[in-house]
Structures are given as C-alpha cells and as structure tokens.
Motif scaffolding. Structure first.
Motif, PDB file in Angstrom:
ATOM      1  N   LEU A  44       0.829  -1.201   0.000  1.00  0.00           N
ATOM      2  CA  LEU A  44       0.000   0.000   0.000  1.00  0.00           C
ATOM      3  C   LEU A  44       0.863   1.250   0.000  1.00  0.00           C
ATOM      4  O   LEU A  44       1.812   1.371   0.775  1.00  0.00           O
ATOM      5  N   GLN A  45       0.494   2.187  -0.875  1.00  0.00           N
ATOM      6  CA  GLN A  45       1.217   3.461  -0.938  1.00  0.00           C
ATOM      7  C   GLN A  45       0.197   4.586  -0.854  1.00  0.00           C
ATOM      8  O   GLN A  45      -0.909   4.479  -1.382  1.00  0.00           O
TER       9      GLN A  45
ATOM     10  N   SER B   5       9.584  -2.764   7.363  1.00  0.00           N
ATOM     11  CA  SER B   5       9.859  -4.122   6.917  1.00  0.00           C
ATOM     12  C   SER B   5       9.109  -5.120   7.782  1.00  0.00           C
ATOM     13  O   SER B   5       8.841  -4.856   8.971  1.00  0.00           O
ATOM     14  N   GLN B   6       8.747  -6.232   7.171  1.00  0.00           N
ATOM     15  CA  GLN B   6       8.008  -7.273   7.872  1.00  0.00           C
ATOM     16  C   GLN B   6       8.618  -8.634   7.542  1.00  0.00           C
ATOM     17  O   GLN B   6       9.098  -8.856   6.432  1.00  0.00           O
ATOM     18  N   SER B   7       8.565  -9.515   8.527  1.00  0.00           N
ATOM     19  CA  SER B   7       9.047 -10.871   8.284  1.00  0.00           C
ATOM     20  C   SER B   7       8.199 -11.865   9.075  1.00  0.00           C
ATOM     21  O   SER B   7       7.675 -11.520  10.141  1.00  0.00           O
ATOM     22  N   PRO B   8       8.035 -13.082   8.553  1.00  0.00           N
ATOM     23  CA  PRO B   8       8.440 -13.482   7.207  1.00  0.00           C
ATOM     24  C   PRO B   8       7.499 -12.885   6.158  1.00  0.00           C
ATOM     25  O   PRO B   8       6.458 -12.341   6.505  1.00  0.00           O
ATOM     26  N   SER B   9       7.833 -13.024   4.902  1.00  0.00           N
ATOM     27  CA  SER B   9       6.938 -12.516   3.860  1.00  0.00           C
ATOM     28  C   SER B   9       5.778 -13.482   3.639  1.00  0.00           C
ATOM     29  O   SER B   9       4.668 -13.072   3.307  1.00  0.00           O
ATOM     30  N   ASN B  10       6.043 -14.752   3.840  1.00  0.00           N
ATOM     31  CA  ASN B  10       5.021 -15.786   3.724  1.00  0.00           C
ATOM     32  C   ASN B  10       5.171 -16.765   4.876  1.00  0.00           C
ATOM     33  O   ASN B  10       6.295 -17.094   5.265  1.00  0.00           O
ATOM     34  N   LYS B  11       4.048 -17.236   5.387  1.00  0.00           N
ATOM     35  CA  LYS B  11       4.075 -18.221   6.463  1.00  0.00           C
ATOM     36  C   LYS B  11       2.932 -19.192   6.248  1.00  0.00           C
ATOM     37  O   LYS B  11       1.774 -18.794   6.148  1.00  0.00           O
ATOM     38  N   VAL B  12       3.286 -20.466   6.162  1.00  0.00           N
ATOM     39  CA  VAL B  12       2.270 -21.514   6.090  1.00  0.00           C
ATOM     40  C   VAL B  12       2.359 -22.302   7.388  1.00  0.00           C
ATOM     41  O   VAL B  12       3.442 -22.730   7.786  1.00  0.00           O
ATOM     42  N   THR B  13       1.233 -22.460   8.043  1.00  0.00           N
ATOM     43  CA  THR B  13       1.223 -23.166   9.312  1.00  0.00           C
ATOM     44  C   THR B  13       0.023 -24.084   9.395  1.00  0.00           C
ATOM     45  O   THR B  13      -0.973 -23.907   8.681  1.00  0.00           O
ATOM     46  N   CYS B  92       1.688  -4.162   8.552  1.00  0.00           N
ATOM     47  CA  CYS B  92       2.172  -3.272   9.594  1.00  0.00           C
ATOM     48  C   CYS B  92       2.380  -1.892   8.976  1.00  0.00           C
ATOM     49  O   CYS B  92       2.757  -1.768   7.799  1.00  0.00           O
ATOM     50  N   ALA B  93       2.097  -0.862   9.738  1.00  0.00           N
ATOM     51  CA  ALA B  93       2.316   0.508   9.275  1.00  0.00           C
ATOM     52  C   ALA B  93       2.892   1.321  10.416  1.00  0.00           C
ATOM     53  O   ALA B  93       2.674   1.012  11.592  1.00  0.00           O
ATOM     54  N   SER B  94       3.632   2.365  10.071  1.00  0.00           N
ATOM     55  CA  SER B  94       4.125   3.265  11.115  1.00  0.00           C
ATOM     56  C   SER B  94       3.913   4.703  10.677  1.00  0.00           C
ATOM     57  O   SER B  94       3.756   4.991   9.487  1.00  0.00           O
ATOM     58  N   GLU B 101       0.728  10.615   8.239  1.00  0.00           N
ATOM     59  CA  GLU B 101       0.344   9.570   7.303  1.00  0.00           C
ATOM     60  C   GLU B 101       1.031   8.279   7.688  1.00  0.00           C
ATOM     61  O   GLU B 101       2.110   8.286   8.262  1.00  0.00           O
ATOM     62  N   GLN B 102       0.400   7.191   7.373  1.00  0.00           N
ATOM     63  CA  GLN B 102       0.917   5.881   7.726  1.00  0.00           C
ATOM     64  C   GLN B 102       1.630   5.264   6.531  1.00  0.00           C
ATOM     65  O   GLN B 102       1.127   5.295   5.413  1.00  0.00           O
ATOM     66  N   TYR B 103       2.801   4.700   6.805  1.00  0.00           N
ATOM     67  CA  TYR B 103       3.604   4.029   5.783  1.00  0.00           C
ATOM     68  C   TYR B 103       3.494   2.530   6.030  1.00  0.00           C
ATOM     69  O   TYR B 103       3.770   2.062   7.132  1.00  0.00           O
ATOM     70  N   PHE B 104       3.128   1.817   4.989  1.00  0.00           N
ATOM     71  CA  PHE B 104       2.853   0.393   5.132  1.00  0.00           C
ATOM     72  C   PHE B 104       4.036  -0.461   4.708  1.00  0.00           C
ATOM     73  O   PHE B 104       4.774  -0.122   3.776  1.00  0.00           O
ATOM     74  N   GLY B 105       4.171  -1.590   5.379  1.00  0.00           N
ATOM     75  CA  GLY B 105       5.128  -2.594   4.973  1.00  0.00           C
ATOM     76  C   GLY B 105       4.535  -3.507   3.918  1.00  0.00           C
ATOM     77  O   GLY B 105       3.363  -3.372   3.557  1.00  0.00           O
ATOM     78  N   PRO B 106       5.329  -4.458   3.443  1.00  0.00           N
ATOM     79  CA  PRO B 106       4.870  -5.354   2.376  1.00  0.00           C
ATOM     80  C   PRO B 106       3.919  -6.439   2.837  1.00  0.00           C
ATOM     81  O   PRO B 106       3.275  -7.090   2.014  1.00  0.00           O
ATOM     82  N   GLY B 107       3.820  -6.624   4.135  1.00  0.00           N
ATOM     83  CA  GLY B 107       2.884  -7.609   4.651  1.00  0.00           C
ATOM     84  C   GLY B 107       3.469  -8.997   4.814  1.00  0.00           C
ATOM     85  O   GLY B 107       4.490  -9.340   4.222  1.00  0.00           O
TER      86      GLY B 107
END
Lengths: 115, 113
Positions: A44-45, B5-13, B92-94, B101-107
């Motif tokens: 999101l941007q 930044s966020q981690s992990p980018s993908n998680k299967v559980t 996640c955003a900060s 304004e909120q800046y979002f991570g890639p998820g």
C-alpha cells in the motif's frame, strides 16, 4: 464509529479515459481523509491526503481528490488514465482529534486499464 | 531511506499452531499499527501502539491474538492456536505522530492449513 463506502468494486477503463472513484464516509466529527493505492504485487502506498484547508488536494501521478463536507465525500479523480494505473484503490479515514489514529478503510476499488 | 519491513513474507502453518509475525517500523516513528487484509473482510485495524501509551487493542478479533512492541520500535504480532479463518495478509504501518500519514510494509501472507 467511522465507516467508509466505496461503491465501485471494479472499474474498467481504456487508456486516456477520465476516472472518478467514489468514496463516502460516515462520521460526525473532524476527519483526515486518505487514498491509498496497491499496485499488483506491491504494498500500500499513499496517493494523497486531506487534513484541512483547500478541499481540492493533489497527489502523486496526476491524481486529485475533492473533499465535499456536506456530502461526506472524498472522490478520487484523474483526467487521463494510463495502463500503469491498474491497481486497487482504497479510501480511508481517521479521526485524530479524539486520539484515534487508526485508519478505517473502504472495501477497495479494483481499477483495470485496457491499453 | 528504509521503509517498514516485515518478516516473514510468507508463512504456512498448520491449524492449531502458534505463529509470530514481526514488524520493523521506520526509524523514529512513534506510532505503529497492525492491520489485516483478507478477501472477506477487506482491510481491518487490529492494534495500535503510540509511544509509551497503552495500546489500542480494540481491533483484535479474539484473545488468541496479541501484540507487543519492545523498546518503542520492533513489534511482534502473535496468533495462538491458529484457525483457517486467520489466513490473511497481515500489514504493519508506522507514522511519525498525531495525524501523520501511515507508511505500510509489504505484509506477511499467512496461510493456515
């Protein structure tokens, strides 16, 4: 509680067409208004924001939005779209005057531009 | 500069397992948010941290969800005993402060099987 409505779920346009995406919010107090964009595979941007002042705000990539307080609306516009504008667009609000910074999002509008 | 930044980018559980998702906000940002993006529910607020104030947990969907923010920076979202309906992208955003304004991570894309 705040709520945001985006009535257009999927919009398909040809390149060079004009764009208007609707956004209406429900809240009785002062709000900040935002449009976010999510390009395919990207995060999101922020496209643009309105906090106060001139109700016509300009954002990146030629987008603009107009805040109409009497209509509780914040529609997004672009005079001539490009193929690269294909993305999902989210309208959002928050109400910081009450210390509530969380964003309430609309359900999003998927925009597909046909070359 | 570095973004969120966020981690992990993908998680299967597997259903019933616990998962931890991590968020590193932009340096100096005092506010941190977690949201969830899913097909059925769109983008939903989960929890908000602002400086040293008590977090706003009003968006957490159940007591299986918790989050903490250590040292005013990194945050971890924990989901205990995961269920299939927890499958979503967790964002996640900060932001720098009030009305920022909120800046979002890639998820993090979470898939519960």
């Amino acid at each position: 509680a705040q709520s945001v409505s985006q009535h257009n779920h999927h919009v398909i346009l040809s390149e060079a067409a004009s764009l208007e995406l609707g956004c209406n919010y429900s809240y009785g107090g002062t709000v900040n208004l935002f449009w976010y964009v999510q390009y395919p595979g990207q995060h999101l941007q922020l496209l643009l924001k309105y906090f106060s002042g001139d109700p016509l705000v300009k954002g990146i990539k030629g987008f603009e939005a107009e805040f109409i307080k009497s209509k509780f609306s914040f529609n997004l516009r672009k005079p001539s779209v490009q193929w690269s504008d294909t993305a999902e667009y989210f309208c959002a609000v928050n109400a910081p005057n009450f210390g509530n910074e969380k964003l309430t999002f609309g359900t999003g509008t998927r925009l597909t531009i046909i070359p | 500069g570095a973004g969120v930044s966020q981690s992990p980018s993908n998680k299967v559980t597997e259903k019933g397992k616990d998962v931890e998702l991590r968020c590193d906000p932009i340096s100096g940002h005092t506010a941190l948010y977690w949201y969830r993006q899913s097909l059925g529910q769109g983008l939903e607020f989960l929890i908000y941290f602002q400086g040293n104030s008590a977090p706003d947990k009003s968006g957490l969907p159940s007591d299986r969800f918790s989050a903490e923010r250590t040292g005013g920076s990194v945050s971890t979202l924990t989901i205990q005993r995961t269920q299939q309906e927890d499958s979503a992208v967790y964002l996640c955003a900060s932001s720098s402060g009030t009305s920022g304004e909120q800046y979002f991570g890639p998820g993090t894309r979470l898939t519960v099987t």
